[in-house]
Design an enzyme around this catalytic site. Sequence first.
Site, PDB file in Angstrom:
ATOM      1  N   GLU A 118       0.870  -1.195   0.000  1.00  0.00           N
ATOM      2  CA  GLU A 118       0.000   0.000   0.000  1.00  0.00           C
ATOM      3  C   GLU A 118       0.903   1.240   0.000  1.00  0.00           C
ATOM      4  OE1 GLU A 118      -1.773   0.540   3.879  1.00  0.00           O
ATOM      5  OE2 GLU A 118      -3.330   1.901   3.112  1.00  0.00           O
ATOM      6  N   LYS A 127      -9.377   2.112  -1.915  1.00  0.00           N
ATOM      7  CA  LYS A 127      -9.592   1.574  -0.566  1.00  0.00           C
ATOM      8  C   LYS A 127     -10.930   2.021   0.023  1.00  0.00           C
ATOM      9  CE  LYS A 127      -7.117   1.218   3.875  1.00  0.00           C
ATOM     10  NZ  LYS A 127      -5.829   1.628   4.539  1.00  0.00           N
ATOM     11  N   CYS A 130      -4.930  -3.091   2.788  1.00  0.00           N
ATOM     12  CA  CYS A 130      -4.674  -2.955   4.210  1.00  0.00           C
ATOM     13  C   CYS A 130      -5.857  -3.271   5.133  1.00  0.00           C
ATOM     14  CB  CYS A 130      -4.115  -1.568   4.501  1.00  0.00           C
ATOM     15  SG  CYS A 130      -3.167  -1.573   6.017  1.00  0.00           S
TER      16      CYS A 130
HETATM   17  N1  ING Z   1      -3.373   0.274   8.678  1.00  0.00           N
HETATM   18  C1  ING Z   1      -3.819  -0.548   9.727  1.00  0.00           C
HETATM   19  C2  ING Z   1      -4.428  -1.865   9.272  1.00  0.00           C
HETATM   20  O1  ING Z   1      -5.626  -2.049   9.174  1.00  0.00           O
HETATM   21  C3  ING Z   1      -5.051  -0.770  11.802  1.00  0.00           C
HETATM   22  C4  ING Z   1      -4.706   0.174  10.691  1.00  0.00           C
HETATM   23  C5  ING Z   1      -4.057  -1.517  12.455  1.00  0.00           C
HETATM   24  C6  ING Z   1      -6.331  -0.910  12.159  1.00  0.00           C
HETATM   25  C7  ING Z   1      -4.415  -2.393  13.467  1.00  0.00           C
HETATM   26  C8  ING Z   1      -6.718  -1.790  13.189  1.00  0.00           C
HETATM   27  C9  ING Z   1      -5.740  -2.513  13.853  1.00  0.00           C
HETATM   28  O2  ING Z   1      -3.613  -2.757   9.089  1.00  0.00           O
HETATM   29  C10 ING Z   1      -3.990   0.684   7.538  1.00  0.00           C
HETATM   30  N2  ING Z   1      -3.263   1.470   6.737  1.00  0.00           N
HETATM   31  O3  ING Z   1      -5.153   0.385   7.269  1.00  0.00           O
END
Ligand code: ING
Length: 306
Positions: free
Chosen positions: A46, A123, A168
Amino acid sequence: MREWVIGGAQMGAIQKSDRRETVVVRMIALLDQAAEQGCDLVVYPELALTTFFPRWYMEDQTEVDTWFEREMPNAATRPLFDRACEHGIAISFGYAELTPGGRHFNTSILTNRQGEIVGKYRKIHLPGHVEYDTERDFQHLEKRYFEPGDLGFETFDNENTLMGMCICNDRRWPETWRVMGLQGVELVLLGYNTPAVNAQNSDEGMEKRLYHSELSITSGAYQNATWAVAVAKAGVEDGFPLMGGTVIVDPNGFVVARAKGEGDELIVARCDMDLCQFGKKTIFDFARHRRIEHYGRITSQTGVER
Ligand code: ING
């Protein structure tokens, strides 16, 4: 093509001061490695061209827009597309997209082995927040800088393989996988930038985050009888650690290749798309087994209703 040799091109940290041209040189080095190993397709993370800029609070839209690409390919990425075409390797990578109409998306593209873009995804599940959050150890401003994607979860026929993309946070939502599963997807490509620590819970370690990431990907692959390639941008960006955990997962949910470190690292697996067929024809033959008359809440409700 029914058998693809696929490379997961994990990338290490990209600092705020790194130029796109420098990053593209690293991406091409991974592509050359992939060519030496006979890859047909290479998947990058990403927002692969820049640092994970949603960690920075910005008010000046002109400054925000410096992190976005106005066209793709463009001057910075043309060398990558050209090298991929020379090698006959399809590529997929994420970037921040600023459309001619002024809309901002967290986007990924997929090319065929001739370097032509055959698929685009924007996204849909944007984590984080809009305003500066004083409660967080660091910011995660994706809801501030991006709009939710408007292209849905589509699939793309790439040389007779049905491929799909997500990005992601999308991987954590079963709906992402099932909407593509209901189109018969055989290969889901995704990149991620996942902070190694939780901005809202410093007790949450990287082991838990790596587990939740792999759980999401292996479940999505197994429950929709599809291959999955999930590629991290990892390492420490201006002091902020991102986790690794790049994996290639088969349609039975088994991890067939996994990155070891948190730098630029290529993992490779030979992926036979016909391995999807048994699951799609038996345990996950959706037409025979699903009972949609009981699933209404999934699309009629957003949040919980007791
Ligand atoms: N990053 C993280 C992801 O979903 C996140 C944000 C991390 C949300 C951990 C919940 C728990 O992997 C992105 N860029 O979405």
